[in-house]
Design an enzyme around this catalytic site. Sequence first.
Site, PDB file in Angstrom:
ATOM      1  N   LYS A 113      12.202   1.184 -53.577  1.00  0.00           N
ATOM      2  CA  LYS A 113      11.611  -0.142 -53.763  1.00  0.00           C
ATOM      3  C   LYS A 113      10.769  -0.216 -55.031  1.00  0.00           C
ATOM      4  O   LYS A 113      10.772  -1.226 -55.714  1.00  0.00           O
ATOM      5  CB  LYS A 113      10.783  -0.548 -52.534  1.00  0.00           C
ATOM      6  N   LYS A 195      22.725   0.723 -47.532  1.00  0.00           N
ATOM      7  CA  LYS A 195      22.510   0.128 -46.205  1.00  0.00           C
ATOM      8  C   LYS A 195      22.432  -1.391 -46.339  1.00  0.00           C
ATOM      9  O   LYS A 195      22.076  -1.923 -47.397  1.00  0.00           O
ATOM     10  CB  LYS A 195      21.269   0.706 -45.531  1.00  0.00           C
ATOM     11  N   LYS A 198      17.954  -6.977 -45.602  1.00  0.00           N
ATOM     12  CA  LYS A 198      17.692  -8.422 -45.624  1.00  0.00           C
ATOM     13  C   LYS A 198      17.197  -8.916 -46.978  1.00  0.00           C
ATOM     14  O   LYS A 198      17.300 -10.095 -47.275  1.00  0.00           O
ATOM     15  CB  LYS A 198      16.732  -8.813 -44.504  1.00  0.00           C
TER      16      LYS A 198
HETATM   17  N1  AQP Z   1      21.168  -1.538 -42.198  1.00  0.00           N
HETATM   18  C1  AQP Z   1      20.484  -1.188 -41.119  1.00  0.00           C
HETATM   19  N2  AQP Z   1      21.106  -0.549 -40.103  1.00  0.00           N
HETATM   20  C2  AQP Z   1      20.431  -0.184 -38.983  1.00  0.00           C
HETATM   21  N3  AQP Z   1      19.114  -0.438 -38.798  1.00  0.00           N
HETATM   22  C3  AQP Z   1      18.463  -1.087 -39.784  1.00  0.00           C
HETATM   23  N4  AQP Z   1      17.187  -1.495 -39.920  1.00  0.00           N
HETATM   24  C4  AQP Z   1      17.029  -2.109 -41.107  1.00  0.00           C
HETATM   25  N5  AQP Z   1      18.187  -2.126 -41.770  1.00  0.00           N
HETATM   26  C5  AQP Z   1      19.093  -1.490 -40.987  1.00  0.00           C
HETATM   27  C6  AQP Z   1      16.151  -1.302 -38.894  1.00  0.00           C
HETATM   28  O1  AQP Z   1      15.610  -2.579 -38.583  1.00  0.00           O
HETATM   29  C7  AQP Z   1      14.246  -2.399 -38.211  1.00  0.00           C
HETATM   30  C8  AQP Z   1      13.395  -3.395 -38.926  1.00  0.00           C
HETATM   31  O2  AQP Z   1      13.445  -3.143 -40.310  1.00  0.00           O
HETATM   32  P1  AQP Z   1      12.237  -3.579 -41.207  1.00  0.00           P
HETATM   33  O3  AQP Z   1      12.080  -5.039 -41.137  1.00  0.00           O
HETATM   34  O4  AQP Z   1      11.019  -2.827 -40.852  1.00  0.00           O
HETATM   35  O5  AQP Z   1      12.578  -3.204 -42.679  1.00  0.00           O
HETATM   36  P2  AQP Z   1      13.609  -2.271 -43.345  1.00  0.00           P
HETATM   37  O6  AQP Z   1      13.867  -1.049 -42.558  1.00  0.00           O
HETATM   38  O7  AQP Z   1      13.166  -2.052 -44.757  1.00  0.00           O
HETATM   39  O8  AQP Z   1      14.879  -3.229 -43.250  1.00  0.00           O
HETATM   40  P3  AQP Z   1      15.522  -4.128 -44.354  1.00  0.00           P
HETATM   41  O9  AQP Z   1      16.441  -5.098 -43.681  1.00  0.00           O
HETATM   42  O10 AQP Z   1      16.137  -3.286 -45.411  1.00  0.00           O
HETATM   43  O11 AQP Z   1      14.299  -4.927 -44.928  1.00  0.00           O
HETATM   44  P4  AQP Z   1      13.801  -5.098 -46.411  1.00  0.00           P
HETATM   45  O12 AQP Z   1      15.015  -5.574 -47.146  1.00  0.00           O
HETATM   46  O13 AQP Z   1      12.708  -6.113 -46.305  1.00  0.00           O
HETATM   47  O14 AQP Z   1      13.324  -3.767 -46.860  1.00  0.00           O
HETATM   48  C9  AQP Z   1      13.868  -0.952 -38.537  1.00  0.00           C
HETATM   49  O15 AQP Z   1      13.897  -0.202 -37.340  1.00  0.00           O
HETATM   50  C10 AQP Z   1      14.976  -0.508 -39.446  1.00  0.00           C
HETATM   51  O16 AQP Z   1      15.212   0.887 -39.361  1.00  0.00           O
END
Ligand code: AQP
Length: 330
Positions: A113, A195, A198
């Site tokens: 990030k 991965k 969002k």
């Molecule tokens: N691609 C994924 N596959 C499986 N699990 C996932 N998680 C996120 N992406 C995947 C799980 O969703 C939960 C919430 O995630 P988060 O909101 O804490 O942020 P993150 O892990 O950083 O997810 P994102 O979607 O990639 O968000 P951004 O883009 O904002 O950084 C967690 O349990 C995560 O493991």
Amino acid sequence: MNKKTVFSGVQPSGNLTIGNYLGAIKNFSRLQDEYNSIYSIVDMHSITVPQVPSELRKRTYEVLALYLATGLDPEKSTIFVQSHVSAHAELCWVLNSISYMGQLNRMTQYKDKSSKSEENLNAALFTYPVLMAADILLYQTDFVPVGEDQRQHLELARDLAIRFNSKYSDTFKVPDNLIQKETGKIYNLKNPELKMSKSDPDANSYILMLDDKDTIVRKVKRAVTDSLANFNYSKEQKGLQNLINIYSAFSGEDVKNIVNKYRNENYSVFKEDLGILIAEALKPIQNEYDKLMSDKGYLESIMKEGAEKARYLSYKTLRKVYKKVGFVQI
Ligand code: AQP
């Protein structure tokens, strides 16, 4: 009566994807009968990357509505917004004092990030995993249902619990992860090496929990697969493997059956069916979500109730911590 405790959270940092759903949220409601379940909307984590304040506020309601729409029951689970419970920031500060810069520097999410933008080079993004450790340790958590991307952060939470316990005496439970094998990492539809996320700038790389049927069908059709024309579940066909995992998670069918069913078909037949399957599985959640979002008063009452329960539980741990580190109790 001695139920084990699960804790997890989701950031309101964007619209939630089926990665967030299959990797984490879908399991939350499944666990709430068997465990003391505590689920947070971790808004304080979200500001580690730039946010538009009005959108952050709106998304906090949206994540709560999605939690409820996927089956979380406020009678069974404690559901709250992280910034409503100041113990999280307070414990984070104490844990910062026993966190090593070198270990935080090795966190892959920080490296990813922070390399994306200068604005992301802030101290909060660097100490994000310490706040996550505080979230977990405050509730004497046994298990943390998260996606694979959080494994390294969870290891840090375990290290900090062990370090604090050995420096000051037994205080925290050392948590374990609950990571699903097939759905712990759902991959990006446009680049199956990454991965699904969002905050990805390409909307075709993810499917949102609130995408409509046409959008879902279109995105699945355009998902990157391969030119081998061989319907198979293998590491060499990562795009297809990811889609088969998604199919299996939404249908409950096992991978072998799916491969047998589509073995002699074009990928396009499988993709068409998968798009419809996802859309149909998400429809009841979307309908419930719409109802909940039209009643902000109800959502706020859940937030208030959850905050009270979480404050009570977290302050029990925080008081012990303050005493052990030598803060005067009055
Ligand atoms: N691609 C994924 N596959 C499986 N699990 C996932 N998680 C996120 N992406 C995947 C799980 O969703 C939960 C919430 O995630 P988060 O909101 O804490 O942020 P993150 O892990 O950083 O997810 P994102 O979607 O990639 O968000 P951004 O883009 O904002 O950084 C967690 O349990 C995560 O493991």
